[in-house]
Design an enzyme around this catalytic site. Structure first.
Site, PDB file in Angstrom:
ATOM      1  N   ASP A 257      -5.227 -28.894   0.902  1.00 17.56           N
ATOM      2  CA  ASP A 257      -5.870 -30.031   0.235  1.00 17.56           C
ATOM      3  C   ASP A 257      -6.310 -31.109   1.231  1.00 17.56           C
ATOM      4  OD1 ASP A 257      -6.612 -31.591  -2.098  1.00 17.56           O
ATOM      5  OD2 ASP A 257      -4.865 -32.856  -1.682  1.00 17.56           O
TER       6      ASP A 257
ATOM      7  N   HIS B  65      -9.808 -33.006   5.799  1.00 14.27           N
ATOM      8  CA  HIS B  65      -9.855 -34.381   6.296  1.00 14.27           C
ATOM      9  C   HIS B  65      -9.233 -34.537   7.692  1.00 14.27           C
ATOM     10  CE1 HIS B  65     -11.145 -34.932   2.289  1.00 14.27           C
ATOM     11  NE2 HIS B  65      -9.969 -35.123   1.722  1.00 14.27           N
TER      12      HIS B  65
ATOM     13  N   LYS C 136       2.184 -37.002   0.678  1.00 10.08           N
ATOM     14  CA  LYS C 136       2.076 -37.857  -0.514  1.00 10.08           C
ATOM     15  C   LYS C 136       3.434 -38.542  -0.733  1.00 10.08           C
ATOM     16  CE  LYS C 136      -1.687 -35.542  -2.860  1.00 10.08           C
ATOM     17  NZ  LYS C 136      -2.731 -36.312  -2.173  1.00 10.08           N
TER      18      LYS C 136
ATOM     19  N   HIS D 114     -15.332 -36.356   2.262  1.00 10.31           N
ATOM     20  CA  HIS D 114     -15.594 -37.803   2.124  1.00 10.31           C
ATOM     21  C   HIS D 114     -14.993 -38.614   3.282  1.00 10.31           C
ATOM     22  CE1 HIS D 114     -11.610 -37.901   0.171  1.00 10.31           C
ATOM     23  NE2 HIS D 114     -11.602 -39.188   0.438  1.00 10.31           N
TER      24      HIS D 114
ATOM     25  N   LYS E 249     -16.166 -42.463   5.970  1.00 10.73           N
ATOM     26  CA  LYS E 249     -15.377 -43.684   6.171  1.00 10.73           C
ATOM     27  C   LYS E 249     -15.874 -44.413   7.421  1.00 10.73           C
ATOM     28  CE  LYS E 249     -11.313 -41.965   3.747  1.00 10.73           C
ATOM     29  NZ  LYS E 249     -11.322 -42.737   2.517  1.00 10.73           N
TER      30      LYS E 249
HETATM   31  C1  BG6 Z   1      -8.740 -35.670  -1.596  1.00  6.29           C
HETATM   32  C2  BG6 Z   1      -7.470 -34.916  -1.898  1.00  6.29           C
HETATM   33  O1  BG6 Z   1      -9.662 -34.853  -0.939  1.00  6.29           O
HETATM   34  O2  BG6 Z   1      -8.431 -36.787  -0.765  1.00  6.29           O
HETATM   35  C3  BG6 Z   1      -6.464 -35.817  -2.574  1.00  6.29           C
HETATM   36  O3  BG6 Z   1      -7.786 -33.829  -2.753  1.00  6.29           O
HETATM   37  C4  BG6 Z   1      -6.219 -37.067  -1.744  1.00  6.29           C
HETATM   38  O4  BG6 Z   1      -5.227 -35.143  -2.795  1.00  6.29           O
HETATM   39  C5  BG6 Z   1      -7.543 -37.720  -1.359  1.00  6.29           C
HETATM   40  O5  BG6 Z   1      -5.423 -37.961  -2.515  1.00  6.29           O
HETATM   41  C6  BG6 Z   1      -7.318 -38.823  -0.348  1.00  6.29           C
HETATM   42  O6  BG6 Z   1      -8.511 -39.528  -0.125  1.00  6.29           O
HETATM   43  P1  BG6 Z   1      -8.481 -41.051   0.341  1.00  6.29           P
HETATM   44  O7  BG6 Z   1      -9.895 -41.387   0.585  1.00  6.29           O
HETATM   45  O8  BG6 Z   1      -7.855 -41.818  -0.780  1.00  6.29           O
HETATM   46  O9  BG6 Z   1      -7.620 -41.086   1.568  1.00  6.29           O
END
Ligand code: BG6
Length: 472
Positions: free
Chosen positions: A230, A235, A338, A173, A177
């Site tokens: 994760d 990402h 986190k 995802h 952005k």
């Molecule tokens: C997810 C992770 O893919 O992305 C989560 O599994 C994380 O742990 C999240 O909190 C973060 O996404 P965003 O869009 O809030 O930065």
């Protein structure tokens, strides 16, 4: 015509993100009747209860964007069936829906696997067995896409046995952005940037994604997976490839993805030889976030279950070198964690100081791409200090924002809304190809392997801080 079929249709992701995104897409569409949305879950649920559940969640997650006129239209295209995914029976219900009298399977079919990864394979096999994978179908796969090279390979083999690569949309995802998509525009449509985007001019790049939340309700999953898998494998690696890839031949999905994979293949390995100088892993201790006391990672796990081992990292930093002529010698520092001070995702590109720096100190320019909470680009330049303000002729830092202020005038489509509309348009550019996933797992597996075999220290950091740093 589009049939959108969500496996795990009453699950959290579907109710929180997918259905609200589809609500917006359908609302924008001039012909909402061209969509049919089918939610599939395991539990039997009658239509009234299903619609009640969806409506309640839409009201909650859409807030002011929810209204009864749009809901009335939206509910007419919603359907629900239950299938026990691991059983052979029940798939005829899906068959009947897709090949119903008035549609006969001629519409585009978009499947969304919003279920636990263990169900990816059985669902795909059943779809194939039941003749539900025609050429006009597409398959969206949600992360986590495997948990290492081996498991990702298995998932890919089953997927490719049922669908061609052109039909598969692997979601990350972050690629939806605004500020991430803007990296390509920024890099490839500005001569000013393009000419200095290399190791002759750039000193260091820092990519940071910090979150304030802890492991929340996912303690067990998180402790098994950890932040490296994760967040970093997907990402942050996506951000790295966007920042560093060569200019693609065109904006076609495959040209962009060819360039991304070249970067992953050029990453110098982080392994037993350099693991302690090139990686940090850590867990949060108790502290304060936004002025509120929060417990430690270990306490968070204990509140869920006593038997969770507590071996997962909640913070990772990597020092990465890219072995190609554009980037050789430039350190890329990637950090994510986190329970940190702020919710912030940004890329900081630090330029070399001028070759003949008349003003002394290290005045490197800085280009900052903020991905969230804002999506802006800013440049830090050195300017003459106004006479009399401080010392005549002294320079001072000037941060200029050049990013999309007009964006705040519009409702910005959510990440999933954008991704779903790309699938509907058949554009794979913002989805991850099989070879890219495999290459990134291979690189990440080496780090995990080195952590275990060299017994790397698990550091700690106070919740609400910025996490540990590499030694200078
Ligand atoms: C997810 C992770 O893919 O992305 C989560 O599994 C994380 O742990 C999240 O909190 C973060 O996404 P965003 O869009 O809030 O930065």
């Amino acid at each position: 015509m589009y049939d959108i079929v969500i496996f795990g249709g009453t699950g959290d992701l579907s109710l929180r993100k997918l259905l609200p995104s589809l609500y917006h897409l359908v609302k924008k569409s001039k012909v909402p009747e061209e969509y049919r949305i089918l939610c599939i879950s395991r539990a039997p649920l009658d239509r009234v209860d299903f619609l009640l559940r969806v409506k309640e969640k839409l009201e909650c997650f859409l807030g002011d964007d929810f209204n009864y006129t749009d809901w009335k239209r939206f509910k007419t295209i919603l359907s629900y069936i239950d299938i026990e995914f691991l059983e052979n029976e029940g798939w005829d219900k899906l068959n009947n829906f897709i090949y119903s009298e008035d549609h006969r399977g001629k519409q585009n079919i978009i499947y969304y696997l919003s279920v636990a990864p263990a169900l990816f394979t059985p669902i795909c096999r059943q779809l194939k067995k039941n003749n539900l994978t025609p050429k006009n179908s597409r398959m969206i796969v949600e992360k986590p896409f495997g948990e290492n090279f081996k498991s990702a390979y298995k998932i890919n083999s089953v997927l490719s046995d049922c669908f061609s690569e052109k039909q598969i949309y692997r979601i990350d995802h972050y690629l939806a952005k605004e500020a991430v998509q803007n990296i390509l525009h920024l890099r490839f449509s500005n001569h000013l940037i393009e000419t200095v985007w290399n190791n002759q001019h750039i000193d260091q790049v820092e990519i940071m994604v910090s979150e304030q939340i802890g492991v929340e309700g996912r303690a067990e999953f998180f402790d098994h997976i950890g932040t490296l898998r994760d967040m970093m494998q997907n990402h942050l690696m996506q951000l790295l490839t966007y920042i560093t890839m060569e200019v693609p031949k065109s904006l076609s999905a495959d040209h962009i993805r060819d360039r991304k994979i070249e970067v992953i293949k050029a990453l110098e390995p982080i392994n037993r030889d350099n693991i302690s100088s090139h990686s940090i892993r850590a867990q949060y201790l108790a502290g304060e976030v936004n002025g509120k006391p929060v417990p430690s990672y270990k306490e968070d796990l204990k509140s869920v279950c006593d038997n969770i081992k507590g071996t997962g990292e909640t913070f990772v930093a990597l020092k990465i070198n890219i072995d190609n002529s554009r980037w050789r010698g430039v350190p890329f520092i990637l950090k994510t964690g986190k329970r940190m001070e702020k919710r912030l995702a940004e890329i900081r590109v630090k330029f070399n100081p001028p070759s003949n720096n008349l003003y002394g100190t290290d005045f490197g320019n800085l280009l900052v791409i903020e991905i969230q909470p804002k999506h802006t680009v800013s440049i830090q330049m050195m300017m003459k200090q106004l006479f009399g303000v401080d010392e005549a002729l002294a320079t001072h830092t000037n941060q200029m924002e050049i990013g999309n202020n007009e964006a705040f005038l519009y409702r910005i489509a959510g990440d999933y809304e954008k991704l779903l509309s790309e699938v509907i348009n058949g554009n794979q550019a913002f989805f991850v190809r099989d070879d890219e996933i495999m290459a990134s797992w291979k690189w990440i597996d080496a780090i995990r392997n080195a952590w275990t075999t060299t017994d790397q220290e698990m550091k700690t950091y106070i919740s609400g801080s910025n996490g540990p740093n590499f030694d200078k």
